[in-house]
Design an enzyme around this catalytic site. Structure first.
Site, PDB file in Angstrom:
ATOM      1  N   HIS C  56       0.751  -1.351   0.143  1.00 50.93           N
ATOM      2  CA  HIS C  56      -0.097   0.058  -0.181  1.00 50.93           C
ATOM      3  C   HIS C  56       0.588   1.521  -0.223  1.00 50.93           C
ATOM      4  O   HIS C  56       0.088   2.454  -0.028  1.00 50.93           O
ATOM      5  CB  HIS C  56      -0.697   0.198   0.965  1.00 50.93           C
ATOM      6  CG  HIS C  56      -2.054  -0.701   1.669  1.00 50.93           C
ATOM      7  ND1 HIS C  56      -2.274  -1.435   0.591  1.00 50.93           N
ATOM      8  CD2 HIS C  56      -1.425  -2.446   2.690  1.00 50.93           C
ATOM      9  CE1 HIS C  56      -3.116  -2.319   0.722  1.00 50.93           C
ATOM     10  NE2 HIS C  56      -2.965  -3.074   2.175  1.00 50.93           N
ATOM     11  N   HIS C 219      -6.539  -4.960  -1.004  1.00 51.30           N
ATOM     12  CA  HIS C 219      -6.219  -5.465  -1.288  1.00 51.30           C
ATOM     13  C   HIS C 219      -6.207  -6.685  -2.214  1.00 51.30           C
ATOM     14  O   HIS C 219      -5.591  -7.835  -2.213  1.00 51.30           O
ATOM     15  CB  HIS C 219      -6.313  -6.500  -0.340  1.00 51.30           C
ATOM     16  CG  HIS C 219      -6.583  -6.015   1.359  1.00 51.30           C
ATOM     17  ND1 HIS C 219      -6.859  -4.916   1.732  1.00 51.30           N
ATOM     18  CD2 HIS C 219      -5.009  -5.766   1.755  1.00 51.30           C
ATOM     19  CE1 HIS C 219      -6.296  -4.705   2.916  1.00 51.30           C
ATOM     20  NE2 HIS C 219      -4.871  -4.833   3.144  1.00 51.30           N
TER      21      HIS C 219
END
Ligand SMILES: Nc1ncnc2c1ncn2[C@@H]1O[C@H](COP(=O)(O)OP(=O)(O)O)[C@@H](O)[C@H]1O
Ligand SMILES: Nc1ncnc2c1ncn2[C@@H]1O[C@H](COP(=O)(O)OP(=O)(O)O)[C@@H](O)[C@H]1O
Ligand SMILES: [Mg+2]
Ligand SMILES: [Mg+2]
Ligand SMILES: [Mg+2]
Ligand SMILES: [Mg+2]
Lengths: 208, 333, 333, 208
Positions: C56, C219
Site C-alpha cells: 500500500h 487488497h
C-alpha cells in the site's frame, strides 16, 4: 492557381490526413510516440476552421494563416516543420492573386528549404525531407522539360511516394525515430507519409 | 484502453481544470494551457519556464511554485506545446530579470521553444536564455543525429535552477547552474509495459510477458533493445552500468540518486530497485549524497523505471536542499 | 507477472532496505520489519504506530516522521503484521506518554494488533489506545459482519493525529482527535484492473477491457459489483454519491478531498477525476477546504482510484496544515 | 499419542498445506486477497524449522511453540486464529507425556473455542469455524458412541470436509470475503479448506 485553388488544396490535404489519421499514428507507434495522426488532424482541423471563418483573400495570406495556425495548434516536430514550410511558401507566393506553375514550384522549394532550415535534417535521415526533396526536384525537372503542370505534379507525387517508400530501410538520424537506432530500419516514416498526402492533394486540386 | 478520462481529446484540458481546483496557490491560463505561480511575475527574479508534452505528470506543471518553475506549458499528450504558449508564458513570468527556458532535447520541443524565443524577444524584448537537457545515455551522443533525449535530469535541474533563481541570481548564472546540472547528470530507463496514448487507444508497442524494453524514453517510444525479464539486481545493473561508463561520478560531493517510476510502477518496486542501485554505487565507491524515489517524470501508464545520477558539489547540494513548494516536490516551507 | 523485484519472497525485506538507504533520517529494524523515526522514542510525546500488509506504499512506512507516525510495521504483501512486530514497535516509540495504535479495520489487522496490545501492556505496562479506521462506504456497516474496511481516511488520520501528538497532547486527546477524523470521513474506490500479488504470480481477478470493479478495497479483493467502463464524470458520480448519501458533509468547515491513485494510475488521470469530484461537490454546495491528489494508499499495481472526503473543522484544518516531514507527505518544514 | 505423534501431525499438516499452497491461494483470490496459501506455508515452514531445532519434549510444549510460531510468522486473519487454536490446545493438553483419545477431543474443542473467542465468527459465517465445528462435534459424538479413535477421526475429517463444502453457497459475514456481500456465494472458504488439511493430517498420523 488562385486563392480558391489553394483553399481546395489545403482542404483536400486535411481530408486525406483525417482519413488516414489512424494509419499515421500507427506508423508513428512503430518508431515514435503514436501521435503524428492526432497532431496533423488537430492542426488541419484548425486550419479548415480558420479558412471557413477568415476566408483569406490572397494565396499568400491563405498560406501564411495556414502556417501560423499549424504552428499554433500542432506542436511536436511536425508543427514547426509544416508551419515553417507554409510560412516560407507564403513569402514565396508574394502579392500575386494567381500563381503560375513556375511560381508554385519555387514556392514548394521555399517550403522545403524552410523545413531544412528549421529541422536541419539531411536527405536520407528518414524524415519528411526524404519525400519532399525528390518531389520538389521532380516538379522542377518536369516543368523545365516542358511537361504540363498536371503531369508534372503527378510526377512530383510519384517521386514523393518513392521517397516515402525509400524511408523504410533507412536508419533514422533525426527526430524521435533516431532514438531507436538500428531498430528504426524496416519502418516507414510517418512525416514522409503525410507529405505524400500534401502532394496528392496538390495533384488533385491544383491541376484543374 | 481503460482510463479515468472523459474523452481522449479533452484529457489535457480536464486535467488542467483539476490542477486549478486542487491547487489554488497556482494560476492556470486554460486558453493557453499554462500553469503559473500564483504570484508570477516575481519582480527582480529570473523567471523559469518549462513545458513539453503532457503525460509526464507531475513534470512540468507539478513543479510550478516557489523555488522551482514560474510557469509550465502543457502540450497535448506527448506533443510539445506550441510557440504561442511558450511566448505567453515567457511574458507572464518576466519580472525584469529575464527568463530561462528549460527544454528537453526533442526535435519538437527544441523547435517550438526556438520559435517561442524568437517571438517573445521580438515582441517584448525580454531576455531569454535556454538550457536543453540531454541526459539519456540510452541514445548515442552525436552531432549528426537528434542527440540524446532529455529525461530524468530535467526534474533535478528544475529544482536546482529554481533555487538559484530564488536567490535572485542573474539570468546568466541561473543558466550556468542549469547547464552544470545537465552536464553532470545521466539517466537510463526501462519499460515492462508500453503506455497507451489516449488518442491512439491502444498500446504503442507490444511486449510479451517474458520481455522488457531497455533504453526507453518517456514517450512510449520503443527502446534500444528488447531483453528477457530479469530480477531487480540485474535490471539495476543494466541501468547503472551504462551511466557509470558514460561519465565519471567518483570524486566530487557524491551523487544525487533519482529513482523514477514511469507511471504504473508501484512505490514498493521502486524501493526494491533503489536498494539495488545503492548497492551498486556502494561497490563502485560512489557515496550517495541525496536521493529522490517516486514517479516524477512519467510516461502515462507505462510500467518501468529510470535511474538518474547527478554528480553533486556544495552548490548543487545547497540549492537542492533549499525550500521548494510545488504540488510535486515540497520541503523546507 | 512483470515486476521490478528479485524474488516474491523477498519483496518486503528488499523494499525495507531500499527505504533505509533512501531515508537516512529514518531507522529501520529489519528483523522486526519496523520503520522508526530516527529520533524515536520522543520523550513526552504520544507515540503513534500503525502497520498493515505491505503493498500500500507509501502507507504506512512512508508516513513515518515528524508530525505523523513514530513507527510503522510492515507485514507481508496484503498480510497484516504479527503481534511481535507491533509489540516491539510499541516499546520502541514509548516516550512515556503512551502509544496510539492506528489499525485499519480488517479481521487480521484487528486481531494481530489486539494480541500486540495485550503483549505490550503485559510486558512493559505501556499505555496503549487503539483507533480502528472503517471509512469504506462500499461495505455495509453491520454488527454482524466484519464491518467496513479502513481505507483512505487512514492517511488523513495519521497526518492529523500525528500533528496532535506533536503538540504534546495526552493520549486520550490524540485518540479522540483520531476517532473524530474517522467518524467524519468516508471513502469509496474503484478498479480498472486487478493487482498481482507477487507470491500469487497472476492477477487476483480478471476484468475485461469493457468493465470495472466498483467498491473495491486496497487488497485486490474483488469489488461489490462489476459495471461497464464509463467516462470520468460518471465514475466520479459512482464514487461520490454513496459517500454523500452515507454522511452529511454540508455545514462545518468544508471538506478535505483526497483523490487517491491505486498504484498504476497516472497522475494526469487523477487530476481529471479530481476535477469531476470538485464539480460534484460544487453542485452539492460543499466547499473544498483542502485537497490531496496522488497515490498515497495503494494496492500494488492496480489501476483505479478512490475518493475520501473528510468533513473538516478548525481543529482538523489546523492539524492538517501543521508541519509534517515524512517520505510520503511533507510540508511546513 | 505422544510428542512424536504430535510432531508427525504438525509436519503432515505442513506438508499438505505446502502441497496445496497454490490451491489455497486460488480460493483466496476469488473472495479474498490471494494470500492464504502463502500465509499458511510461511507459518508452517517456520513451525517445521522450530520443531527441527527445538525438539519440544511434551505435547503441550510442542503445541504451544507451534501456536507461538504461527502467531509470529503468519499474520493476517489466519495467524492469530490458528495461533490461538494451538495455544488453547496446548493449555488443554496439560502436563501429560501422552494423551488419550478423550483428551485429544477436548483439546480440539479448546482450539475451536479459541478460534471463536478470537474471531467472533458464528457457524455459517463462511469461515474456518464452519469446518472445525462439525469436525469437533463428530469426534465427540463418535468417541462417546464408543467408536475407536481411527474411525472417529475419519468421521471427524468427513464432517469437516462436509462443512468445508457447505461453505460454498454461503454469503460470508466475517473476514475479507464479507466485503463481497452476495458475490461471496458460490466460492469455497480458504480457511475452512486448510482446516480440513489439519484434520486429514490428524487422521493419518494420530491413528497409528
Ligand atoms: N529534424 C527533422 N527534420 C525534418 N523532419 C523531421 C525532423 N524530426 C522529425 N521530423 C518528422 O516529423 C515526424 C514526426 O512528427 P510528429 O509525430 O507529429 O512529432 P513528434 O516526433 O514530436 O511526435 C517524423 O516522422 C519526421 O518525418
Ligand atoms: N472472524 C473470523 N473467524 C474465523 N475465521 C476467520 C475469520 N475471519 C477470517 N477467517 C478465516 O481466515 C481465512 C483467510 O485467511 P488469510 O487469507 O490467511 O487471512 P487474510 O484474510 O487476513 O488475508 C478465511 O478464509 C476464513 O476462513
Ligand atoms: Mg510523434
Ligand atoms: Mg509527439
Ligand atoms: Mg491477507
Ligand atoms: Mg487472505
Amino acid at each position: 492557381m488562385d486563392t480558391a485553388a489553394f483553399s481546395a488544396w489545403i482542404r483536400e490535404f486535411a481530408r486525406l490526413v483525417g482519413q488516414n489519421k489512424d494509419y499515421l499514428t500507427e506508423l508513428d507507434s512503430a518508431i515514435g510516440d503514436a501521435d503524428h495522426g492526432a497532431n496533423m488532424t488537430r492542426g488541419l482541423n484548425a486550419v479548415v476552421k480558420m479558412l471557413d471563418e477568415e476566408k483569406p483573400d490572397t494565396p499568400s495570406a491563405l498560406l501564411k494563416r495556414t502556417g501560423m495556425t499549424l504552428v499554433s495548434t500542432v506542436g511536436g516536430a511536425s508543427g514547426p516543420l509544416y508551419g515553417t514550410a507554409f510560412l516560407r511558401m507564403a513569402a514565396a507566393a508574394g502579392d500575386a492573386e494567381t500563381l503560375d506553375d513556375g511560381t508554385f514550384a519555387k514556392m514548394l522549394r521555399a517550403g522545403l528549404d524552410g523545413v531544412l532550415a528549421r529541422g536541419k535534417a539531411q536527405l536520407g535521415d528518414k524524415t519528411m525531407v526524404d519525400a519532399l526533396t525528390p518531389a520538389v526536384d521532380a516538379l522542377d525537372a518536369t516543368l523545365a522539360a516542358g511537361m504540363p503542370f498536371p503531369d508534372a505534379m503527378q510526377a512530383a507525387l510519384r517521386a514523393g511516394e518513392e521517397g516515402r517508400d525509400a524511408t523504410v530501410p533507412l536508419v533514422a538520424r533525426k527526430g524521435r525515430a533516431s532514438y531507436l537506432g538500428e531498430r528504426s530500419a524496416g519502418h516507414q516514416d510517418p512525416g514522409a507519409t503525410s507529405v505524400t498526402m500534401l502532394l496528392a492533394a496538390a495533384a488533385t486540386t491544383l491541376t484543374a | 484502453m481503460k482510463k479515468l478520462i472523459n474523452d481522449p481529446a479533452n484529457v489535457v484540458s480536464d486535467a488542467l481544470r483539476g490542477i486549478a481546483a486542487a491547487h489554488p496557490e497556482l494560476r492556470v491560463d486554460h486558453e493557453n494551457r499554462i500553469i503559473f505561480r500564483g504570484d508570477a511575475p516575481v519582480q527582480g527574479k529570473v523567471g523559469l519556464i518549462s513545458g513539453g508534452g503532457s503525460g509526464h505528470e507531475p513534470l512540468h506543471g507539478g513543479f510550478v511554485g516557489l523555488g522551482m518553475l514560474d510557469a509550465a506549458c502543457a502540450g497535448e499528450i506527448f506533443t510539445s506545446p506550441v510557440p504561442d504558449q511558450m511566448a505567453a508564458a515567457t511574458k507572464g513570468v518576466d519580472g525584469g530579470a529575464g527568463v530561462l527556458h528549460i527544454v528537453k532535447n526533442y526535435t519538437g520541443d527544441v523547435m517550438n521553444f526556438e520559435m517561442a524565443g524568437e517571438l517573445a524577444e521580438a515582441e517584448t524584448g525580454v531576455q531569454v536564455a535556454t538550457v536543453v537537457t540531454n541526459d539519456d545515455v540510452a541514445v548515442e551522443d552525436s552531432l549528426y543525429t537528434a542527440g540524446r533525449r532529455g529525461v530524468g535530469i530535467t526534474v533535478l535541474l528544475e529544482k536546482i535552477a529554481g533555487a538559484a533563481a530564488e536567490e535572485r541570481r542573474p539570468l546568466a548564472e541561473v543558466a550556468e547552474v542549469a547547464r552544470k546540472v545537465n552536464a553532470n547528470g545521466r539517466s537510463m530507463g526501462l519499460a515492462l509495459t508500453s503506455c497507451t496514448v489516449p488518442a491512439a487507444g491502444k498500446p504503442t508497442f507490444e511486449l510479451s510477458e517474458a520481455e522488457m524494453e531497455v533504453g526507453i524514453g518517456i514517450h512510449g517510444e520503443p527502446g534500444r533493445r528488447r531483453v528477457p525479464m530479469a530480477p531487480a539486481n540485474e535490471i539495476a545493473e543494466m541501468l547503472v552500468s551504462p551511466i557509470l561508463s558514460d561519465y565519471d561520478f567518483t570524486g566530487g560531493g557524491g551523487v544525487i540518486v533519482f529513482m523514477n517510476g514511469m507511471g504504473a510502477t508501484p512505490l514498493i518496486e521502486l524501493y526494491v530497485m533503489y536498494n539495488e542501485v545503492a548497492n551498486i554505487l556502494g561497490k563502485a565507491g560512489i557515496p550517495i549524497a541525496r536521493s529522490l524515489v517516486g514517479p516524477y517524470i512519467t510516461s502515462l501508464d507505462m510500467a518501468g523505471c529510470s535511474v538518474t545520477l547527478l554528480k553533486a558539489d556544495d552548490e548543487i547540494l545547497r540549492l537542492w536542499d533549499a525550500p521548494v513548494r510545488t504540488p510535486g516536490l515540497r520541503w523546507g516551507i
